[in-house]
Each structure stands twice: as C-alpha cells, then as structure tokens.
Design an enzyme around this catalytic site. Structure first.
Site, PDB file in Angstrom:
ATOM      1  N   LYS A 107      -1.041  10.958  15.187  1.00  0.00           N
ATOM      2  CA  LYS A 107      -2.215  11.482  14.491  1.00  0.00           C
ATOM      3  C   LYS A 107      -2.318  12.984  14.705  1.00  0.00           C
ATOM      4  O   LYS A 107      -2.186  13.491  15.829  1.00  0.00           O
ATOM      5  CB  LYS A 107      -3.489  10.794  15.002  1.00  0.00           C
ATOM      6  N   ASP A 138       0.365  11.729  10.730  1.00  0.00           N
ATOM      7  CA  ASP A 138      -0.693  11.312   9.805  1.00  0.00           C
ATOM      8  C   ASP A 138      -1.890  12.229   9.983  1.00  0.00           C
ATOM      9  O   ASP A 138      -2.509  12.265  11.049  1.00  0.00           O
ATOM     10  CB  ASP A 138      -1.085   9.860  10.102  1.00  0.00           C
ATOM     11  N   GLU A 164       2.068  11.804   6.477  1.00  0.00           N
ATOM     12  CA  GLU A 164       1.173  10.901   5.761  1.00  0.00           C
ATOM     13  C   GLU A 164      -0.148  11.586   5.423  1.00  0.00           C
ATOM     14  O   GLU A 164      -0.786  12.182   6.291  1.00  0.00           O
ATOM     15  CB  GLU A 164       0.918   9.651   6.621  1.00  0.00           C
ATOM     16  N   ASP A 190      -1.685   7.459   1.625  1.00  0.00           N
ATOM     17  CA  ASP A 190      -2.431   6.318   2.145  1.00  0.00           C
ATOM     18  C   ASP A 190      -3.803   6.259   1.481  1.00  0.00           C
ATOM     19  O   ASP A 190      -4.037   5.479   0.565  1.00  0.00           O
ATOM     20  CB  ASP A 190      -2.567   6.426   3.667  1.00  0.00           C
ATOM     21  N   LYS A 214      -2.064  -1.076   2.840  1.00  0.00           N
ATOM     22  CA  LYS A 214      -2.803  -1.828   3.857  1.00  0.00           C
ATOM     23  C   LYS A 214      -3.443  -3.043   3.196  1.00  0.00           C
ATOM     24  O   LYS A 214      -4.132  -2.910   2.178  1.00  0.00           O
ATOM     25  CB  LYS A 214      -3.859  -0.946   4.517  1.00  0.00           C
TER      26      LYS A 214
END
Length: 324
Positions: A107, A138, A164, A190, A214
């Site tokens: 992250k 991400d 991401e 995403d 997801k």
C-alpha cells in the site's frame, strides 16, 4: 429468485474482528454472516459505503450461500502478501504472516505520509523478497496524474509488476498510461471497475493493462466469470479485507476464471488477529486451497458485535434487500 428477507435475518450474525495491523485506517473489521443451503456466506461492505454500493455485496453474499457453484478450473490459488502502509521497520513482521508468498502488494499513497515513506517501505519489501520476488503497489486513487508520474519514477528501481489504481478517474488513468508507457510499468484498475456503472468501461477506454476484480463489490462469482470472459485484459482476483468466509467466495471466483496469470490478493485473512473459523484460509507455501471454511459458533459468539452495531447492520441489510 432471492431468499426471503426473513430467511436472511434468521441466520444473520454480525461480528467485529480485530486486525493484527492497521489497514485502511481500521483496527476492527465489522461484517455480517448468513448461512444458506450452500453454506456460510458473507456480507461485508465497508461502513462508509452507501446502500447503492452495498447492494452489490449483498447480491454476491446471496449467490454464494444460495446458488450452486460454476465450473472450476483449479483447486488452489497462488496468492500475494499484502503490506499495509506501515513503517519500513514493520515490513518483515507483516511478511512473516504470508507463508511462501512470492508476490507482495504494498500500500502506498497513505494520507498523512510522504512518497519517501512509500519508497522506504517498498525498498524493504524488495530487500526481503530478493530480486526474484514480485512487487505490486496500490495507491487506492491517492494521486493526481503529476503525482503518480513522479511516484512511478521514484519507485522504478524496484521493478514493479504493476501499479494499482494510481489515480481516481478513467481519464486520469489513460493520461498516466500514455505518459509513462516508455517506463513499461503496467497500470491495474480496481476502484475504476467496482465503482463504475459499467465495469467494462475501463477496458474499452484503454486506461489500464490489468483488471482487479473483487467478488463482493462486483455482485458475485457469476459476474466475475462474465467480466473475465468479456475482456481481453488479464485479471487478478482480490479481496476486501474479509473473514475466511468472504475469502472463500474470492477463491471460488478465482477458480472459476479460465485464465489466471497473476497471483491473487486473497491472502488477507493473514491480516486478521481473529477469524470466524479455527482454521483460517491463509497461505501455505504461497497458495490457498479452494474450499469453504468451517465456521466456529464459539468464535462467532466471542467476536459478536455490540447491540448497537448489530442493529445498524440489520437495518442496513433491510435497506439493501429492498434495492435488490
């Protein structure tokens, strides 16, 4: 046909699971479980999501608990480690929870932190994984195009697998992709997919190189399969910090996708300090077998949410059910 609301309410259980490390600003993950004829299932949109978003999560939960599974193409899923926006000194401890994972998602872009914090964190992940390890980052749409381009340069030395959701909008992703194409760092989408009215728009806009899917936010396993077969881009299945019940939904979705060339972000039960099963679905030798966990009544009772939280979730369930 959906089961009647009374059937959902009859088995609904709300739990608050502690996290082993702070993630998305959370130390506790609230979620709701149901038990359908196919087994336990999970409804766990984040608290801040509105009902129009949360209804997709409910549709997915009902499908997983009440509908037969599609054809599966694999019985185990290779998964990545997930490193929250921790200090570099905490990276080794976080990675120790992800047995045998050859890929790490890190992250970055955390509010209140600097790009130098991201660089230090990613550098430590690279040191631990070695040159053969795979690193993806991400940003959760934290950057504008200029900030993202600067970050790409700052992180280039770490040989990123992909970045991401560096920016929020499709237009920004497309612009960033054009600007940084010479760097050969793929961009994955995403939020641009799961929050879009048309999840296929990101592929049609040539705004990304990889699609992150997801199961809960997109409405269930059948939607995942349909999306994966409707695009030419490679897909990665990922989780939304769920219990092992929600992870199981993601595992079955990953098993139902025909082409799966990336390690999946389905190892996040390792970030929980407690789960609803005595045998959490966490990676062993870098993979997780495709299975439903055995839910422990004792653990569900131990981590039951307080009455006010439970009431809030039950009211949310009723509102979202009306939107199905």
């Amino acid at each position: 046909m959906h089961p009647p609301l009374s059937e959902l309410l009859a088995s609904a259980r709300v739990v608050a699971l502690p996290l082993a490390v702070k993630f998305r600003g959370l130390w506790t993950r609230e979620l709701m479980l149901f038990q359908g004829p196919e087994g336990w299932t999970e409804f766990s949109p984040f608290v801040e999501y509105n009902d129009d978003e949360a209804v997709h999560w409910l549709r997915a939960a009902i499908e997983f608990g009440w509908s037969p599974l599609p054809e599966l193409h694999r019985d185990a899923i290779m998964v990545n480690a997930t490193v929250p926006a921790v200090g570099a000194e905490q990276v080794a401890q976080v990675l120790s929870h992800f047995d045998g994972c050859r890929t790490a998602k890190v992250k970055v872009g955390e509010p209140g932190q600097q790009l130098s914090d991201d660089v230090a964190r990613v550098r430590e992940v690279r040191r631990i994984l070695g040159p053969e390890g795979r690193i993806r980052v991400d940003a959760n749409a934290a950057w504008n195009v200029d900030e993202a381009e600067h970050a790409f340069h700052a992180l280039a030395e770490f040989d990123l697998e992909y970045v991401e959701q560096p920016c929020e909008t499709l237009a920004e992703l497309a612009q960033l992709r054009e600007r940084t194409q010479y760097m050969d760092v793929p961009i994955a989408a995403d939020e641009s997919i799961r929050k879009a009215e048309d999840p296929l728009a990101v592929a049609q806009a040539v705004a990304a190189d990889v699609l992150v899917l997801k199961a809960q936010p997109l409405g269930g396993i059948s939607t995942i399969v349909e999306l994966s077969e409707s695009v030419s881009l490679p897909v990665v299945l990922s989780s939304a910090l769920e219990s092992s019940v929600g992870i199981a939904m993601g595992l079955y979705a990953a098993a139902a996708v025909k082409e799966l060339n990336f390690d999946c972000g389905l190892g996040t039960a390792s970030l929980l300090a407690a789960d609803v099963t005595a045998e959490p679905l966490v990676p062993v030798a870098g993979q997780i077998a495709v299975q439903r966990p055995v839910v422990s009544e004792e653990l569900v009772e131990r981590f039951a949410a307080d009455p006010d939280t439970t009431s809030w979730w039950l009211e949310r369930l009723e509102r979202c059910y009306d939107l199905l």
